[in-house]
Scaffold this active site. Structure first.
Site, PDB file in Angstrom:
ATOM      1  N   ASN A 189      -5.806   4.964  10.644  1.00 53.22           N
ATOM      2  CA  ASN A 189      -5.752   5.324   9.226  1.00 53.22           C
ATOM      3  C   ASN A 189      -6.746   6.455   8.999  1.00 53.22           C
ATOM      4  OD1 ASN A 189      -4.073   3.175   8.872  1.00 53.22           O
ATOM      5  ND2 ASN A 189      -5.453   1.990   7.575  1.00 53.22           N
ATOM      6  N   GLY A 190      -6.427   7.360   8.089  1.00 48.51           N
ATOM      7  CA  GLY A 190      -7.338   8.465   7.789  1.00 48.51           C
ATOM      8  C   GLY A 190      -6.769   9.778   8.293  1.00 48.51           C
TER       9      GLY A 190
ATOM     10  N   TRP B 172       2.028   6.158   6.185  1.00 49.08           N
ATOM     11  CA  TRP B 172       2.401   6.977   5.012  1.00 49.08           C
ATOM     12  C   TRP B 172       2.190   8.409   5.467  1.00 49.08           C
ATOM     13  CZ3 TRP B 172       0.461  10.529   1.479  1.00 49.08           C
ATOM     14  CH2 TRP B 172       1.118  10.600   0.244  1.00 49.08           C
TER      15      TRP B 172
ATOM     16  N   ARG C 101       0.813  -1.216   0.000  1.00 42.96           N
ATOM     17  CA  ARG C 101       0.000   0.000   0.000  1.00 42.96           C
ATOM     18  C   ARG C 101       0.847   1.267   0.000  1.00 42.96           C
ATOM     19  NH1 ARG C 101      -5.339  -0.936   1.546  1.00 42.96           N
ATOM     20  NH2 ARG C 101      -5.553   1.162   2.370  1.00 42.96           N
TER      21      ARG C 101
END
Ligand code: AGP
Length: 609
Positions: A100-101, A74, A27
């Site tokens: 995440n987000g 990331w 990813r």
């Protein structure tokens, strides 16, 4: 982008978390970390760089315990660093979260929490979640209640997994606009942001819905709906091969996935022609509703957008419905003309691209019917669209889309045929013939893959270039855009695509001796025009690589390198001609020593704006 894993059960957690994180590597990420419960405390390890480095550190520090969470990050808020790597903890280090987000109101929450005495150790938005849970837990020492209370303060998107040293064996997870899947295996419960991370343990998973929450323990999983009531989970069975995450003898996932394309074409078409009539029941629109459609928007990003460019040619050509193709990040911020008879087709491999999702919501609010084309079962695009076609590519691991692109093109071709059928623009026998020829492209792609020597030769000729131009007309122009994107994203060689007719309006100035011009010169109504563009390019010293139709000897006079593809109708040329361009990009990337599967700065799913 970021990835979440979690495990609680009877086995050692660390190897399971590390293996899960490895499966999420595709990813894209820049740091990784784990938090494992042990002896009433949390043991945290963070590292920048690859999961291998984290695995070594976890081994050296002998991280033991049977319950933990892990993350690949990331960077969005704060540079890639150990301090910014997840998991993040509360002030007392007893609560750890992975996320995440993006928590959009994190600045105000952070100010408020700092004013209340909380100390922050990172620049991330995520850390506020750890402190919010800490605040709530201090008031009511119940992790489920604390996570719910914390998320009620958070705006934005989150997939969240939380552990607390005071609640051994428990992981609490919740989500909003960011995927979370959960599964119960014989050795315990697992959670991940992507089914690939738990498919080796169980194939029966629950895809959580927005606002839902779950508490995982070694004995089982308790699910709660958005109102906090205990609910029954909806189990989805995943039927991919486990070896989807293995390279199967290929040097990289990209090459493996390119070779899977004949299978993708066959699977995407299977069962679609019933008694000579196209069947796309998932569209969930009646024939009458379909017949009323007078405008189509295809919205997507990147490669999926290029599939949309191909669809425009087909929908307008066959069904005669005006069709616009727009990148989702533009569509969502303008005021497109949408009426109840507008069909919006949202194309997304991952089904979780933030801009595409926002565009879907916007289009539905304005009254459009939205049809999703995605590769991921239960993904946000699938759930939020009125109907969905799954592209049957199965999991795509390489960041550069190949097989899912072909799956999208085939699905969009079916949609165009269906619209033509419903609008009465094509006779049944015409549709059957085209369907048969579409199915034949699987064999044509096999033929292309069986001999790649011409591609290898062209790759050698291009590998030291600093820039390349892709040109074509009609379908060829759409294919050029995808060819250029493939090359730049994995080889870092600058590439641009132009409709060949535009050459004289600017790009021809780039050309001099040896400049690579990659031309889509397959047989089409505009073949002669493309040849003229090649002659103009040649006259300026360009090195021409032409993708041409088998049997075309004329092309050799104009091109330095010719890559032949089998003869198909122009409407299907995207399927055949894009395959050598995928192979060309990959070969050039390999020759330039690039990481083909995980190109720098890119993520497989772009879950933030
Ligand atoms: C494809 O090679 C790219 N990595 C990228 O452009 C991708 O197609 C884009 O991010 C859209 O993703 P989606 O299809 O998952 O929405």
């Amino acid at each position: 982008m970021c990835g979440i894993v979690g495990y609680t059960g009877s086995a050692a957690a660390s190897p399971i978390l590390i293996e899960g994180l490895r499966r999420l590597e595709y990813r894209g990420y820049d740091s990784a970390g784990v938090a494992v419960q042990r002896d009433g405390a949390l043991h945290l390890v963070h590292r920048t760089g690859k999961v291998d480095g984290l695995a070594q550190a976890v081994e050296q520090e002998q991280v033991a315990g049977t319950c933990g969470i892990g993350h690949t990050r990331w960077a969005t808020h704060g540079r890639p660093s150990t301090a910014n790597a997840h998991p993040h903890t509360s002030c007392d280090g007893r609560i750890a979260v992975v996320h995440n987000g993006i928590i959009e109101n994190f600045v105000e929450l952070r100010e408020e929490l700092e004013a209340a005495g909380h100390t922050f150790t990172s620049q991330t938005d995520t850390e506020v979640a750890a402190h919010l849970v800490e605040e709530a837990y201090a008031e009511q020492p119940d992790l489920v209640a604390a996570v719910r209370a914390a998320t009620q303060r958070m705006a934005g998107a989150y997939g969240l997994a939380v552990v607390c040293a005071d609640e051994p064996g428990t992981i609490v997870v919740t989500r909003k606009d960011s995927p979370i899947v959960i599964g119960m295996a014989p050795d315990g419960a697992r959670v991940a942001s992507d089914v690939i991370a738990l498919i080796d343990a169980t194939r029966d998973v629950t895809v959580m819905g927005d606002g839902e929450l779950a508490a995982l323990s070694p004995d089982g999983i308790v699910y709660y709906d958005a109102a906090g009531r205990v609910t029954e989970p909806k189990i989805t069975h995943i039927d991919w091969d486990v070896d989807v995450a293995e390279k199967g003898g290929y040097p990289d996932f990209m090459l493996k996935e390119i070779h899977e394309q004949p299978r993708v074409i066959r699977d995407t078409l299977a069962g679609r022609l019933v008694n000579g009539t196209l069947a796309i029941d998932e569209l969930d629109l009646s024939v009458e509703e379909l017949n009323l459609i007078d405008r189509v928007y295809v919205i997507a990003c990147g490669t999926s957008y290029h599939a949309g460019l191909i669809a425009k040619n087909l929908i307008e050509g066959w069904a005669r419905i005006p069709t616009e193709v727009e990148v989702a990040s533009e569509f969502r911020y303008r005021n497109p003309i949408i009426t109840p008879t507008t069909l919006v087709v949202a194309v997304s491999q991952s089904g979780e691209t933030a801009d595409t999702l926002a565009a879907i919501r916007d289009a539905r609010c304005k009254g459009a019917k939205v049809f999703g084309i995605t590769n991921v079962i239960g993904s946000p695009v699938a759930r939020e669209s009125d109907g969905v076609i799954y592209t049957k590519a199965n999991k795509e691991i390489a960041v550069a889309s190949t097989k899912s692109f072909l799956g999208q093109v085939v699905s969009l071709t079916l949609l165009a045929l269906l619209l033509a059928q419903v609008k009465g623009k094509m006779r049944t026998n015409q549709i059957r013939l085209l369907f048969r020829e579409l199915a034949d492209t699987a064999e044509h792609v096999e033929a292309i893959l069986s001999d790649t020597s011409a591609v290898e030769e062209a790759a050698l000729a291009c590998k030291d270039a600093v820039s390349a131009l892709f040109i074509g007309r009609g379908m060829g122009a759409a294919i050029s855009y995808e060819g250029a994107l493939k090359l730049k994203e994995i080889s870092y060689l600058h590439a641009e695509a132009y409709a060949a007719g535009e050459m004289k309006h600017g790009p021809i100035a780039l050309l001099d001796d040896g400049f690579p011009v990659i031309a889509i010169a397959t047989q089409s109504p505009v073949y002669d025009k493309v040849i003229s563009n090649l002659q103009e390019s040649k006259a300026r010293g360009a090195m021409i690589v032409a993708v041409a139709t088998e049997g075309d000897e004329e092309i050799r006079k104009h091109a330095d390198h010719v890559i032949y593809v089998p003869k198909v109708r122009d409407c299907f040329s995207a399927i055949t001609a894009s395959v050598p361009l995928q192979l060309l990009a990959r070969s050039i990337a390999v020759l330039r020593g690039c990481n083909v599967d995980q190109p720098r700065n890119l993520a497989k799913s772009v879950t933030v704006e």
